[in-house]
Write an enzyme that holds these catalytic residues in place. Structure first.
Site, mmCIF file in Angstrom:
data_model
loop_
_atom_site.group_PDB
_atom_site.id
_atom_site.type_symbol
_atom_site.label_atom_id
_atom_site.label_comp_id
_atom_site.label_asym_id
_atom_site.label_seq_id
_atom_site.Cartn_x
_atom_site.Cartn_y
_atom_site.Cartn_z
ATOM 1 C CG ASP A 67 -0.379 -0.615 2.436
ATOM 2 O OD1 ASP A 67 0.853 -0.564 2.584
ATOM 3 O OD2 ASP A 67 -1.132 -1.147 3.264
ATOM 4 C CG ASN A 136 -9.161 -1.764 11.699
ATOM 5 O OD1 ASN A 136 -8.197 -2.426 11.310
ATOM 6 N ND2 ASN A 136 -9.628 -0.727 11.028
HETATM 7 C C1 F6R Z 1 1.282 -1.629 6.045
HETATM 8 C C2 F6R Z 1 0.018 -2.336 6.130
HETATM 9 C C3 F6R Z 1 -0.828 -2.330 7.347
HETATM 10 C C4 F6R Z 1 -0.037 -2.583 8.627
HETATM 11 C C5 F6R Z 1 -0.958 -2.525 9.835
HETATM 12 C C6 F6R Z 1 -0.196 -2.719 11.132
HETATM 13 O O1 F6R Z 1 1.866 -1.776 4.771
HETATM 14 O O2 F6R Z 1 -0.348 -2.920 5.152
HETATM 15 O O3 F6R Z 1 -1.827 -3.301 7.226
HETATM 16 O O4 F6R Z 1 0.575 -3.840 8.544
HETATM 17 O O5 F6R Z 1 -1.608 -1.284 9.855
HETATM 18 O O6 F6R Z 1 0.658 -1.633 11.317
HETATM 19 P P1 F6R Z 1 1.739 -1.612 12.489
HETATM 20 O O7 F6R Z 1 2.742 -2.649 12.141
HETATM 21 O O8 F6R Z 1 2.322 -0.235 12.435
HETATM 22 O O9 F6R Z 1 1.017 -1.908 13.751
#
Ligand code: F6R
Length: 244
Positions: A67, A136
């Site tokens: 993303d 979430n």
């Molecule tokens: C990032 C992504 C998101 C993160 C998720 C967890 O490329 O695709 O799905 O993996 O928001 O983020 P963190 O690791 O910062 O808790």
């Protein structure tokens, strides 16, 4: 889904890096699907160590990221292109032209999404997809929704995600409200998936993913349908799960 427990974030990062390093060693021209966020940072550090100290080569590896924030230039310090360069690509022997991050500046997200998915197919599909999980239950930026969205697409980030990600910006108002995200089709077509979860704020999402119904309101639950998923999670992230 195979669940591997780690006692803490450091152990999680070591185990995850070893898993990815094995993939790179066994198939040096693998297509790796990569994630950003805070969870994989330790894993990427360890992969850099493998490359710099143990001779692991990424020379033939191709990567596709999940993303990108919509509207951020690649050189913005919170862009996911910048994140990947800074946390991994600049420190390993990968060829930059073999790394792909969605274009956050595209004027035509629909056409871009189709082209991104097509590019993934042309590369031969994803051999190993690394994922984090949102508090979430989102994977990539597939947010809780009435249905699963298949193609790479433009998405409005949920309040929950804006709040979670505000920690990377000066204030919540600066978090871009939209992102381009890989959809469920390219993720679910990956041959192998490695998902990481660390910290108590992920415990509910992890429980839902492992023990709940398959439900687009908890997007990670779709992974129950994939034949080769490994979850590496620390004790805190597993604290609500009834594992033996
Ligand atoms: C990032 C992504 C998101 C993160 C998720 C967890 O490329 O695709 O799905 O993996 O928001 O983020 P963190 O690791 O910062 O808790």
């Amino acid at each position: 889904m195979l669940v591997i427990r780690a006692k803490n974030y450091e152990e999680l990062s070591r185990k995850a890096a070893k898993y990815i390093a094995n993939q790179v060693e066994l198939k040096p021209n693998s297509v790796l699907g990569l994630a950003t966020g805070s969870t994989p940072v330790g894993t990427y550090k360890e992969l850099i160590r493998y490359c710099q100290e143990e001779g692991l080569s990424f020379r033939k590896i191709r990567t596709v990221n999940l993303d990108e924030y919509y509207g951020l230039r690649p050189d913005h310090e919170q862009s996911y292109r910048h994140f990947m360069d800074h946390n991994l690509f600049d420190h390993i022997d990968i060829l930059k032209e073999n790394t792909h991050v969605p274009d956050g500046l595209t004027q035509d997200p629909c056409a871009f999404g189709e082209a991104y998915d097509e590019m993934i197919s042309v590369l031969g599909g994803i051999d190993l997809q690394l994922l984090g999980i949102g508090s979430n239950g989102h994977i990539a930026f597939n947010e809780p929704n009435q249905h699963f969205v298949a193609p790479t697409h433009l998405v409005k980030l949920s309040e929950n995600t804006l709040e979670d990600n505000a920690r990377f910006f000066d204030s919540i108002d600066e978090v871009p409200p939209q992102a381009i995200t890989m959809g469920m089709r390219s993720i679910m077509r990956a041959r192998r998936i490695l998902i990481l979860a660390s910290g108590v704020n992920k415990a509910e999402a992890v429980k839902g993913m492992l023990e709940g119904e398959i439900d687009p309101m908890l997007p990670a639950s779709i992974l129950q349908l994939h034949p080769d998923v490994v979850l590496i999670a620390d004790n805190e992230a597993l604290s609500l799960c009834a594992l033996e």
